[in-house]
Every structure is written in C-alpha cells, then in structure tokens.
Motif scaffolding. Structure first.
Motif, PDB file in Angstrom:
ATOM      1  N   ASP A 146     -16.904   8.372 -26.310  1.00  0.00           N
ATOM      2  CA  ASP A 146     -16.398   8.413 -27.535  1.00  0.00           C
ATOM      3  C   ASP A 146     -15.071   9.033 -27.487  1.00  0.00           C
ATOM      4  O   ASP A 146     -14.038   8.833 -28.210  1.00  0.00           O
ATOM      5  CB  ASP A 146     -17.172   8.868 -28.639  1.00  0.00           C
ATOM      6  N   GLN A 166     -30.477   1.236 -30.863  1.00  0.00           N
ATOM      7  CA  GLN A 166     -29.722   0.717 -31.977  1.00  0.00           C
ATOM      8  C   GLN A 166     -29.371   1.981 -32.946  1.00  0.00           C
ATOM      9  O   GLN A 166     -28.402   2.120 -33.741  1.00  0.00           O
ATOM     10  CB  GLN A 166     -30.796  -0.007 -32.732  1.00  0.00           C
ATOM     11  N   ARG A 167     -30.202   3.110 -32.754  1.00  0.00           N
ATOM     12  CA  ARG A 167     -29.947   4.286 -33.700  1.00  0.00           C
ATOM     13  C   ARG A 167     -28.494   5.035 -32.845  1.00  0.00           C
ATOM     14  O   ARG A 167     -27.886   5.673 -33.592  1.00  0.00           O
ATOM     15  CB  ARG A 167     -31.020   5.371 -33.309  1.00  0.00           C
ATOM     16  N   GLY A 169     -25.992   3.163 -32.149  1.00  0.00           N
ATOM     17  CA  GLY A 169     -24.823   2.139 -32.540  1.00  0.00           C
ATOM     18  C   GLY A 169     -24.941   0.982 -31.678  1.00  0.00           C
ATOM     19  O   GLY A 169     -23.826   0.154 -31.763  1.00  0.00           O
ATOM     20  N   THR A 171     -25.598  -2.803 -30.561  1.00  0.00           N
ATOM     21  CA  THR A 171     -26.222  -3.996 -31.258  1.00  0.00           C
ATOM     22  C   THR A 171     -26.767  -5.053 -30.217  1.00  0.00           C
ATOM     23  O   THR A 171     -25.929  -5.098 -29.319  1.00  0.00           O
ATOM     24  CB  THR A 171     -25.269  -4.518 -32.214  1.00  0.00           C
ATOM     25  N   ARG A 189     -21.625  -1.501 -27.611  1.00  0.00           N
ATOM     26  CA  ARG A 189     -21.374  -0.508 -28.386  1.00  0.00           C
ATOM     27  C   ARG A 189     -20.107  -0.148 -28.350  1.00  0.00           C
ATOM     28  O   ARG A 189     -19.597   0.185 -27.448  1.00  0.00           O
ATOM     29  CB  ARG A 189     -22.374   0.954 -28.154  1.00  0.00           C
ATOM     30  N   GLY A 192     -16.990   5.021 -30.595  1.00  0.00           N
ATOM     31  CA  GLY A 192     -17.429   5.799 -31.750  1.00  0.00           C
ATOM     32  C   GLY A 192     -16.319   6.451 -32.595  1.00  0.00           C
ATOM     33  O   GLY A 192     -15.022   6.520 -32.174  1.00  0.00           O
TER      34      GLY A 192
END
Length: 192
Positions: A146, A166-167, A169, A171, A189, A192
C-alpha cells in the motif's frame, strides 16, 4: 499476543523453508502437485528455492521474530528461474510435475490483475495457527504494498482461507476446479 514481523534474510532461509514445509504439508494444492514420497521435505525444498531465487532478490519477504511464520510477495516483473533451478523444481515435484503445467494453463484463464504483485506464499507452523500470526504477516506485507500503491493478487486452494483474505480487502474474481485436484480461487486486492 504481539507478533513482530521483520524482513527475511538469507540466514532465515532454512527456518523459513521448514515453516512453509510444515504449513503446506496438508495443503490441497501441494498434495495434488508435489509427489507423495518425502512430501514435506519436497515442499520445504521447493519453498526454499522460491524464497532464495525469487522472493529475496526480487520481491519482499518477511518472517516473524519467533520464526513461526513467513510471507512473500513477488512483483509482476519477477524473472523466471534459470534452467538449473527449473530442473530442480521439476525434480522436486516428482511424478506430479505435469499437473503443474496443466494447472498453469487452466489458471491462465482466470481474471488477471495487470501490473499487480502476487502473494506467492504465506504460512505458519501448525502450532501457531489461530494465534493471529497469519494476520500479522498479511498486515505487514500489504502495508508495504500500500505504501508504494501496488495492487496484489493470489490463488488459494483452501476455502477456509477466503474469509481471512477478504478481511484484508481481497475479493474473489474467479474459481476453477483442477482435474482430479482441488478447487482454486483467484482473489484480487486493489491498492489500499
């Protein structure tokens, strides 16, 4: 419990490979594509090769201070291993290497996230599972991505891993069932 994560060094390779060998001893993917005889040793040796020849020189890899968890992410432009390393990889897969080639072809049909890093490996010792160590490793590695605004993708062959990713980010963008093998989920992902 606080898990302190630091960059993996060349001196950590043996321990990191041991951790990943234990972590992937019963993983559907490695059970399917790595020979059964001396299975854990083969998986550990494969993980060591990937850490030494790809993650350390080109990617980012981390270990916790207790030496019970490892994670590695690779950039999209990581080079292919040299011929001698590929020969060792083929040898370590044993009589199941053909499955790797079949899987690569099938997985190439799943959605791809361009210019994204891959979460190449993450694992903890069985006794460390459920302690938050996997989350600490993911948090650390993804924070670094990130910071440099890098997207990330991964493949997993264990459905119970999906909520953890998933927690953080990720999918689900695709799923495939390998012939006589596991289901594989692809996850993306965005940075971020």
């Amino acid at each position: 419990m606080q898990n302190s994560v630091r960059p993996l060094s060349i001196d950590d390779l043996d321990r990191a490979a041991e951790v990943l060998g234990e972590a992937f001893a019963d993983y559907p993917w490695t059970n399917w594509c790595v020979a059964e005889d001396s299975h854990v040793e083969r998986v550990a040796a494969l993980q060591r090769i990937y850490l030494e020849h790809l993650a350390l020189p080109f990617g980012r890899s981390y270990i916790d201070d207790s030496g019970n968890g490892v994670i590695a992410v690779l950039p999209p432009d990581a080079p292919e291993p040299d011929e001698a390393t590929v020969e060792k990889i083929v040898e370590l897969h044993g009589d199941r290497f053909e499955r790797v080639l079949q899987a690569d072809e099938q997985l190439s049909a799943l959605p791809a996230l361009e210019h994204a890093w891959s979460l190449a490996t993450i694992g903890t010792t069985p006794r460390s599972q459920g302690s938050g160590l996997g989350s600490a490793l993911l948090k650390h590695a993804l924070a670094e991505l990130d910071r440099t605004e890098q997207a990330c993708w991964l493949d997993t062959s264990t459905e119970r891993n999906l909520p953890l990713y998933q927690r953080f980010g990720f999918t689900i963008v695709g799923k495939t069932s390998l012939p006589d093998g596991p289901d594989v989920w692809r996850m993306h992902r965005l940075q971020g």
